[in-house]
Scaffold this active site. Structure first.
Site, mmCIF file in Angstrom:
data_model
loop_
_atom_site.group_PDB
_atom_site.id
_atom_site.type_symbol
_atom_site.label_atom_id
_atom_site.label_comp_id
_atom_site.label_asym_id
_atom_site.label_seq_id
_atom_site.Cartn_x
_atom_site.Cartn_y
_atom_site.Cartn_z
ATOM 1 N N GLU A 32 -7.653 2.307 4.841
ATOM 2 C CA GLU A 32 -6.545 1.369 4.637
ATOM 3 C C GLU A 32 -7.032 -0.078 4.619
ATOM 4 O O GLU A 32 -6.561 -0.883 3.827
ATOM 5 C CB GLU A 32 -5.473 1.551 5.719
ATOM 6 C CG GLU A 32 -4.707 2.852 5.602
ATOM 7 C CD GLU A 32 -3.958 2.988 4.283
ATOM 8 O OE1 GLU A 32 -3.675 1.973 3.637
ATOM 9 O OE2 GLU A 32 -3.665 4.139 3.891
ATOM 10 N N TYR A 115 2.352 -2.489 7.375
ATOM 11 C CA TYR A 115 2.031 -1.396 6.465
ATOM 12 C C TYR A 115 0.911 -0.508 7.021
ATOM 13 O O TYR A 115 1.029 0.719 7.074
ATOM 14 C CB TYR A 115 1.647 -1.926 5.063
ATOM 15 C CG TYR A 115 0.889 -0.867 4.334
ATOM 16 C CD1 TYR A 115 1.554 0.276 3.894
ATOM 17 C CD2 TYR A 115 -0.502 -0.931 4.207
ATOM 18 C CE1 TYR A 115 0.855 1.327 3.321
ATOM 19 C CE2 TYR A 115 -1.200 0.107 3.633
ATOM 20 C CZ TYR A 115 -0.525 1.234 3.195
ATOM 21 O OH TYR A 115 -1.221 2.279 2.659
ATOM 22 N N ASP A 133 3.733 -0.418 1.172
ATOM 23 C CA ASP A 133 2.721 -1.276 0.541
ATOM 24 C C ASP A 133 3.319 -1.843 -0.756
ATOM 25 O O ASP A 133 4.506 -1.635 -1.040
ATOM 26 C CB ASP A 133 1.423 -0.488 0.285
ATOM 27 C CG ASP A 133 1.592 0.569 -0.798
ATOM 28 O OD1 ASP A 133 2.749 0.875 -1.172
ATOM 29 O OD2 ASP A 133 0.576 1.087 -1.287
#
Ligand code: SF4
Length: 332
Positions: A32, A115, A133
């Protein structure tokens, strides 16, 4: 039901990405952070390189920061690389080497916003929390016909709540991945592929022909023009570099001498480069200057070529370094 439709679509159409086959929070977190502001195709090799070099959180935490930033080189947004290292250390020292297992706890980690916390909480720990996102924002804004600026925190909050309600009864990891995959591959920014979309019958943007009007953004990013002027000081087979400090672009990376030289010294070779960052358009001039004495200007030092290769540098500085090496090779 919305969630069933998108999950069935996802299970058939998903791209096989390595971080989707794991519930390991370290690997999910790493992917991520790497994928923030980065395309999957660009981030993928970095993900593999990082996991190979640092297979565990502790391996990353104990690595020297320069080495981590060197591995990060080319991905941009270097604060992400610094935060990665900082957070690995934070989890080792303050959290007994274990990631917090919920959204609120994860948000306390440096570099982990709403997020990323939601992605880790849902993918690794199965918590019901929407991961919104940019792809998910665009998708929900069109699907729900949301005509509010998506760069406004209130709109993001209402999209979060909208998604939360739609998630009811679904597997949180699969739901989030399905939404993001739809946004990334079908509900794309330009010319969305509505004919392939599993929720087209319920999509408000589609029924009102608003696909190219949504999502709506209020602010435009202002891009500043900036000139940089570097002197590449060469002393025998070493080059002078300095560490950039916080408060400007490229903090924590190394670059060349950038003040006026008094007295002015003859330039052996000069070249220009353009480089675009999110908020700045850089016009950079480089002058290679061969020094004949041992004097070292303040603020940095001379490094051997081998040392420079291992130091983290902005990509444009690395390119200039390679041009310099070529030039020096021709001289010798
Ligand atoms: S129908 Fe079109 S605009 Fe609506 S969600 Fe699907 S791809 Fe996006």
């Amino acid at each position: 039901m919305f969630s069933e439709k998108i999950i069935s679509w996802y299970l058939i159409n998903k791209r096989d990405l390595p971080w989707r086959n794991t519930r390991n929070p370290y690997k999910i977190w790493l992917s991520e952070i790497i994928l923030q502001q980065t395309r999957v195709s660009q981030g993928l090799p970095y993900y593999y390189n990082f996991l190979e070099k640092y297979p565990t959180l502790e391996a990353l935490a104990t690595a020297p920061i320069d080495e981590v930033l060197r591995l990060w080189q080319g991905l941009g947004y270097y604060s992400r690389g610094r935060n990665l290292h900082f957070t690995a250390n934070q989890i080792v020292s303050e959290y007994q080497k274990k990631f917090p297992e919920n959204f609120e706890g994860l948000k306390k980690l440096k570099g982990v916003g709403n997020y990323t916390a939601a992605a880790i909480a849902s993918f690794a720990f199965g918590q019901k929390v929407p991961a919104i996102d940019g792809n998910a924002l665009r998708f929900f804004s069109r699907f729900g016909g949301i005509n509010e600026p998506i760069d406004d925190p209130n709109t993001i909050k209402s999209i979060f709540n909208f998604a939360y309600d739609l998630m009811e009864g679904a597997d949180p990891a699969l739901f989030n991945q399905s939404v993001m995959e739809l946004g990334a591959t079908i509900c794309v920014p330009k010319n969305p592929k509505c004919d392939q979309c599993p929720v087209r019958p319920e999509c408000l943007a589609f029924s009102h022909r608003l696909q190219d009007k949504l999502p709506f953004k209020s602010k435009k990013i202002k891009v500043k023009e900036r000139k940089l002027d570097y002197k590449i000081l060469v002393n025998e087979d070493r080059i002078w570099l300095k560490l950039r400090e916080a408060g400007d672009i490229w903090a924590g990376l190394y670059d060349f001498f950038s003040r006026e030289l008094v007295p002015k010294l003859p330039v052996a070779y000069s070249f220009q480069k353009k480089h675009i960052l999110t908020h700045q358009r850089l016009s950079i001039s480089f002058q290679i200057i061969i020094l004949e004495n041992d004097e070292t200007p303040d603020g940095g030092k001379f490094y051997s070529i081998k040392e420079i290769e291992a130091l983290p540098k902005p990509i444009v500085i690395d390119e200039a370094f390679k041009i310099t090496m070529k030039f020096l090779d021709q001289l010798s």
